[in-house]
Write an enzyme that holds these catalytic residues in place. Sequence first.
Site, short mmCIF file in Angstrom:
data_model
loop_
_atom_site.label_atom_id
_atom_site.label_comp_id
_atom_site.label_asym_id
_atom_site.label_seq_id
_atom_site.Cartn_x
_atom_site.Cartn_y
_atom_site.Cartn_z
N ASP A 106 -38.47 26.86 37.66
CA ASP A 106 -37.57 26.10 36.79
C ASP A 106 -36.19 26.76 36.86
OD1 ASP A 106 -36.64 24.48 34.70
OD2 ASP A 106 -37.76 25.49 33.14
N GLY A 108 -35.78 29.84 37.54
CA GLY A 108 -35.88 30.89 38.55
C GLY A 108 -35.90 32.29 37.95
N ASN A 109 -35.80 32.40 36.62
CA ASN A 109 -35.79 33.73 36.00
C ASN A 109 -37.09 34.49 36.27
OD1 ASN A 109 -33.26 33.63 34.80
ND2 ASN A 109 -34.03 32.51 33.03
N THR A 110 -38.20 33.80 36.14
CA THR A 110 -39.49 34.44 36.36
C THR A 110 -39.62 34.88 37.82
OG1 THR A 110 -40.39 32.91 34.73
CG2 THR A 110 -41.98 34.15 36.03
N LYS A 134 -37.70 22.73 40.44
CA LYS A 134 -36.68 21.88 39.80
C LYS A 134 -35.30 22.39 40.23
CE LYS A 134 -39.34 21.37 35.46
NZ LYS A 134 -39.36 21.79 34.04
#
Length: 179
Positions: A106, A108-110, A134
Amino acid sequence: MNIRIEELTFEPMISYETIAQRTIEIGNTLAEKYKGNTPVFVGVLNGSFMFMADLVKQVPIPLHVAFMKLSSYHGGLATTRTITEDFNLKVDIQGRDVILVEDIVDTGNTLRYLVDKLKSLNPASITVCALLYKPDAMEHNIPELEYVGFEIENKFVVGYGLDYKELGRNYKDIYQLVK
Ligand code: 5GP
């Protein structure tokens, strides 16, 4: 047919048959690329459990399967910036080819967190295979994200491993939120 989870309604988005077809394609590509190398497939729980199970069946070469458990959504509709590490990788990936298997990317933080963490363990290589991506929500440049099942709009989805408040992971198709 629409499904209802708690107070929300979701409509069909990607069928299991379509997912299965795409998984075969990605599996074939990975099998070709990694044959002879015994790669490690690292799944990120809980969301990737179904995709991981179907993906490795399409990669008929010697490989290892391992899992990590993280949470960043904490069950709601919006991502949170805090990543909680529930349990860590139990396999030594030093010098190994790692394929990180994600349900969805989503913001991209993870993924940023995971790729940096795995890199610090000195694998020979690291690539990312995400079922859903996404692009409009992405906030990072992560070149390791090489294999994507489906690029989707910035909508909340459930099913095929993905949850809303820990429910809905068991549906075999993917559904999107009806506004
Ligand atoms: P990111 O850190 O890329 O913003 O978010 C990644 C994690 O948030 C995913 O692994 C997944 O757990 C959750 N997530 C992101 N988008 C969705 C979505 O549309 N539906 C569900 N159920 N979870 C999502």
